[in-house]
Write an enzyme that holds these catalytic residues in place. Structure first.
Site, mmCIF file in Angstrom:
data_model
loop_
_atom_site.group_PDB
_atom_site.id
_atom_site.type_symbol
_atom_site.label_atom_id
_atom_site.label_comp_id
_atom_site.label_asym_id
_atom_site.label_seq_id
_atom_site.Cartn_x
_atom_site.Cartn_y
_atom_site.Cartn_z
ATOM 1 N N THR A 9 0.777 -1.284 0.114
ATOM 2 C CA THR A 9 -0.039 0.058 -0.026
ATOM 3 C C THR A 9 0.692 1.156 0.048
ATOM 4 O O THR A 9 2.046 1.282 0.281
ATOM 5 C CB THR A 9 -0.974 0.135 1.206
ATOM 6 O OG1 THR A 9 -0.056 -0.151 2.362
ATOM 7 C CG2 THR A 9 -1.904 -1.061 1.089
ATOM 8 N N HIS A 10 0.383 2.295 -0.256
ATOM 9 C CA HIS A 10 0.954 3.500 -0.577
ATOM 10 C C HIS A 10 1.735 4.242 0.760
ATOM 11 O O HIS A 10 3.002 4.249 0.594
ATOM 12 C CB HIS A 10 0.113 4.688 -0.974
ATOM 13 C CG HIS A 10 0.751 5.750 -1.015
ATOM 14 N ND1 HIS A 10 1.290 6.469 -2.082
ATOM 15 C CD2 HIS A 10 0.692 7.241 -0.448
ATOM 16 C CE1 HIS A 10 1.697 7.454 -1.932
ATOM 17 N NE2 HIS A 10 1.449 8.223 -0.744
ATOM 18 N N GLY A 11 0.965 3.835 1.961
ATOM 19 C CA GLY A 11 1.776 4.160 3.230
ATOM 20 C C GLY A 11 3.071 3.349 3.510
ATOM 21 O O GLY A 11 4.197 3.834 3.726
#
Length: 55
Positions: A9-11
């Protein structure tokens, strides 16, 4: 630290690019953690610790 998401995921990708610890998928994080609390995040083991105000 994020409450939802996974390794891609982006995080987690941004954390890896900046070299900062990240733990993703922490169940109920937004209910347990309060604004202004200090936490210790160990991205290697996936451990999140709420610290005392004096720490």
């Amino acid at each position: 630290m994020t409450e939802i998401g996974g390794m891609m995921t982006h995080g987690s990708v941004v954390a890896r690019e900046y070299g900062i610890p990240a733990v993703v998928g922490v169940e109920n994080a937004t209910k347990i953690l309060k604004d202004g609390q200090y936490v210790r995040v160990d991205g290697t083991t996936g451990y999140v610790e709420i610290l005392d105000e004096n720490s």
